[in-house]
Design a protein around this motif. Structure first.
Motif, PDB file in Angstrom:
ATOM      1  N   GLY A   1      22.524  11.451  18.963  1.00 48.35           N
ATOM      2  CA  GLY A   1      21.462  12.299  19.475  1.00 48.35           C
ATOM      3  C   GLY A   1      21.805  12.956  20.791  1.00 48.35           C
ATOM      4  O   GLY A   1      20.917  13.440  21.495  1.00 48.35           O
ATOM      5  N   ALA A   2      23.093  12.978  21.143  1.00 43.99           N
ATOM      6  CA  ALA A   2      23.547  13.663  22.351  1.00 43.99           C
ATOM      7  C   ALA A   2      24.470  14.811  21.952  1.00 43.99           C
ATOM      8  O   ALA A   2      25.248  14.695  20.992  1.00 43.99           O
ATOM      9  CB  ALA A   2      24.279  12.695  23.276  1.00 43.99           C
ATOM     10  N   TRP A   3      24.397  15.895  22.695  1.00 43.78           N
ATOM     11  CA  TRP A   3      25.170  17.092  22.365  1.00 43.78           C
ATOM     12  C   TRP A   3      25.585  17.804  23.642  1.00 43.78           C
ATOM     13  O   TRP A   3      24.756  18.028  24.522  1.00 43.78           O
ATOM     14  CB  TRP A   3      24.311  18.020  21.501  1.00 43.78           C
TER      15      TRP A   3
ATOM     16  N   PRO B   1      30.476  23.462  19.503  1.00 39.93           N
ATOM     17  CA  PRO B   1      30.290  23.069  18.110  1.00 39.93           C
ATOM     18  C   PRO B   1      30.088  21.559  18.031  1.00 39.93           C
ATOM     19  O   PRO B   1      30.699  20.808  18.813  1.00 39.93           O
ATOM     20  CB  PRO B   1      31.599  23.503  17.447  1.00 39.93           C
ATOM     21  N   LEU B   2      29.243  21.117  17.115  1.00 37.13           N
ATOM     22  CA  LEU B   2      28.854  19.709  17.096  1.00 37.13           C
ATOM     23  C   LEU B   2      30.044  18.773  16.916  1.00 37.13           C
ATOM     24  O   LEU B   2      30.108  17.719  17.550  1.00 37.13           O
ATOM     25  CB  LEU B   2      27.811  19.470  15.998  1.00 37.13           C
ATOM     26  N   ASP B   3      31.007  19.148  16.080  1.00 37.94           N
ATOM     27  CA  ASP B   3      32.154  18.265  15.876  1.00 37.94           C
ATOM     28  C   ASP B   3      32.991  18.140  17.151  1.00 37.94           C
ATOM     29  O   ASP B   3      33.476  17.052  17.491  1.00 37.94           O
ATOM     30  CB  ASP B   3      33.011  18.736  14.699  1.00 37.94           C
ATOM     31  N   GLU B   4      33.133  19.242  17.896  1.00 42.74           N
ATOM     32  CA  GLU B   4      33.872  19.185  19.156  1.00 42.74           C
ATOM     33  C   GLU B   4      33.107  18.370  20.192  1.00 42.74           C
ATOM     34  O   GLU B   4      33.699  17.600  20.960  1.00 42.74           O
ATOM     35  CB  GLU B   4      34.133  20.596  19.682  1.00 42.74           C
ATOM     36  N   SER B   5      31.799  18.545  20.226  1.00 39.05           N
ATOM     37  CA  SER B   5      30.966  17.768  21.139  1.00 39.05           C
ATOM     38  C   SER B   5      31.090  16.280  20.834  1.00 39.05           C
ATOM     39  O   SER B   5      31.268  15.456  21.750  1.00 39.05           O
ATOM     40  CB  SER B   5      29.508  18.211  21.022  1.00 39.05           C
ATOM     41  N   ASN B   6      30.998  15.919  19.556  1.00 39.32           N
ATOM     42  CA  ASN B   6      31.100  14.506  19.173  1.00 39.32           C
ATOM     43  C   ASN B   6      32.439  13.911  19.588  1.00 39.32           C
ATOM     44  O   ASN B   6      32.512  12.775  20.072  1.00 39.32           O
ATOM     45  CB  ASN B   6      30.912  14.361  17.666  1.00 39.32           C
TER      46      ASN B   6
ATOM     47  N   LEU C   1      34.426  14.966  22.034  1.00 34.69           N
ATOM     48  CA  LEU C   1      34.484  14.862  23.490  1.00 34.69           C
ATOM     49  C   LEU C   1      33.672  13.675  23.988  1.00 34.69           C
ATOM     50  O   LEU C   1      34.145  12.895  24.834  1.00 34.69           O
ATOM     51  CB  LEU C   1      33.967  16.154  24.123  1.00 34.69           C
ATOM     52  N   LEU C   2      32.461  13.506  23.474  1.00 31.54           N
ATOM     53  CA  LEU C   2      31.621  12.387  23.917  1.00 31.54           C
ATOM     54  C   LEU C   2      32.248  11.049  23.555  1.00 31.54           C
ATOM     55  O   LEU C   2      32.185  10.091  24.342  1.00 31.54           O
ATOM     56  CB  LEU C   2      30.216  12.514  23.328  1.00 31.54           C
ATOM     57  N   ALA C   3      32.875  10.961  22.373  1.00 28.28           N
ATOM     58  CA  ALA C   3      33.549   9.717  21.986  1.00 28.28           C
ATOM     59  C   ALA C   3      34.668   9.395  22.966  1.00 28.28           C
ATOM     60  O   ALA C   3      34.852   8.235  23.367  1.00 28.28           O
ATOM     61  CB  ALA C   3      34.095   9.842  20.565  1.00 28.28           C
ATOM     62  N   GLU C   4      35.406  10.419  23.381  1.00 30.22           N
ATOM     63  CA  GLU C   4      36.496  10.214  24.344  1.00 30.22           C
ATOM     64  C   GLU C   4      35.952   9.784  25.699  1.00 30.22           C
ATOM     65  O   GLU C   4      36.495   8.885  26.352  1.00 30.22           O
ATOM     66  CB  GLU C   4      37.314  11.497  24.473  1.00 30.22           C
ATOM     67  N   LEU C   5      34.862  10.405  26.134  1.00 39.68           N
ATOM     68  CA  LEU C   5      34.270  10.056  27.429  1.00 39.68           C
ATOM     69  C   LEU C   5      33.685   8.645  27.424  1.00 39.68           C
ATOM     70  O   LEU C   5      33.838   7.890  28.397  1.00 39.68           O
ATOM     71  CB  LEU C   5      33.188  11.071  27.801  1.00 39.68           C
ATOM     72  N   TRP C   6      33.011   8.283  26.329  1.00 39.94           N
ATOM     73  CA  TRP C   6      32.472   6.926  26.220  1.00 39.94           C
ATOM     74  C   TRP C   6      33.592   5.893  26.213  1.00 39.94           C
ATOM     75  O   TRP C   6      33.492   4.845  26.864  1.00 39.94           O
ATOM     76  CB  TRP C   6      31.623   6.789  24.952  1.00 39.94           C
ATOM     77  N   ASP C   7      34.657   6.185  25.488  1.00 33.69           N
ATOM     78  CA  ASP C   7      35.781   5.252  25.428  1.00 33.69           C
ATOM     79  C   ASP C   7      36.398   5.075  26.809  1.00 33.69           C
ATOM     80  O   ASP C   7      36.667   3.946  27.250  1.00 33.69           O
ATOM     81  CB  ASP C   7      36.823   5.769  24.434  1.00 33.69           C
TER      82      ASP C   7
END
Length: 287
Positions: A215-217, A222-227, A229-235
């Motif tokens: 639920g974060a963007w 584009p949603l796939d690029e956002s996902n 990037l967020l996965a990388e930042l969370w990791d």
């Protein structure tokens, strides 16, 4: 005077300091200002094995800002006599919960990230603790931002992040919300914050990821690029940062700056009772 007796001792990591010598029954405005400076410096403060009352906690918390009512205080986490206090507990009475959150794990988050003005700080006191489990972990989102690779730092600077605020992390509708018509969460109700926020008092930059990548963007991506990037930042934030672990004793108090830290909690045996009393202070809209 507090200066003659108070010390901030680094507590196992750069994220937290132990405060020694503070008397909750005898302090003045200068004492509070000194504490505030330690809070801003470290992000997390610990007071070990205090013996204070609910009223003492409310009075102390009042010096750090106006009170914020946590969403769970409007449900199962209300205190019977002190409306400023959120009760976090797995105890029950007459078959009903006497507090919020139960005994399950609470994953990494910044408190109420889905508000327009998330709280500045929280003060959490251990009333009753289980023999094992229920530990609380803290990390610095200053460090998360400052240790980003240069290319990633350039990518996130100036970006905004959208958080939906219709469902909570367990998938339940939040209080007062209705089922959305669209399946695209970007069309739901929510809030937009900077992905990198500047602390209103210290001026330092901190990564701002909220409480979940669901639920974060990253606005405009584009949603796939956002996902991705967020996965990388969370990791990067949760795996590569220095972490402080609080193993509770009764009477311990943890005080954290919600603008530059994240925290999580371990689960614990449901046969054990864990009771925590929390006060929350108001903050500014992230910039």
């Amino acid at each position: 005077m507090l200066k003659e007796r108070l010390k901030a001792v680094q507590a196992e990591s750069n994220v937290c300091a132990d405060i020694e010598g503070f008397d909750f029954n005898n302090y003045d405005a200068r004492d509070i200002e000194e504490l505030r400076q330690y809070w801003l410096q470290y992000g997390v403060l610990r007071f070990k094995q205090t013996r204070i009352s609910d009223a003492d906690q409310v009075a102390f918390s009042r010096h750090f800002g106006e009170f914020v009512i946590h969403p769970k205080q409007l449900q199962e986490g209300g205190h019977p006599t002190h409306p400023e206090i959120l009760v976090i507990s797995n105890a029950t009475q007459d078959g009903k919960p006497t507090g919020a959150m139960g005994n399950s794990e609470a994953t990494w988050h910044t408190d109420t990230w889905f508000y327009e003005k998330p709280p500045a700080g929280a003060i959490l006191r251990a009333v009753k603790v289980p023999p094992t489990g229920g530990d609380t972990y803290f990390l610095s989102t200053y460090m998360a931002y400052e240790t980003l690779p240069a290319a990633l730092k350039n990518l996130v600077d100036g970006r905004q992040i959208f958080f939906q605020n219709v469902y909570d992390k367990t998938g339940k509708l939040r209080l007062g919300k209705t089922e959305p018509a669209s399946k695209d969460f970007r069309e739901w109700g929510g809030i937009v914050h900077p992905l990198v926020r500047t602390h209103g008092e210290t001026g330092r930059k901190a990564l701002y990821l909220g409480g979940t990548s669901d639920g974060a963007w990253v606005v405009g991506m584009p949603l796939d690029e956002s996902n991705a990037l967020l996965a990388e930042l969370w990791d990067h934030t949760t795996r590569d940062q220095e972490i402080f672990v609080q193993r509770w004793d009764e009477g311990d108090i943890m005080m954290w700056d919600n603008r530059c830290t994240m925290h999580r909690r371990d689960s614990f045996d449901p046969a054990s009772i864990r009771i925590m009393h929390r006060t929350t202070t108001s903050g500014e809209r992230p910039i």
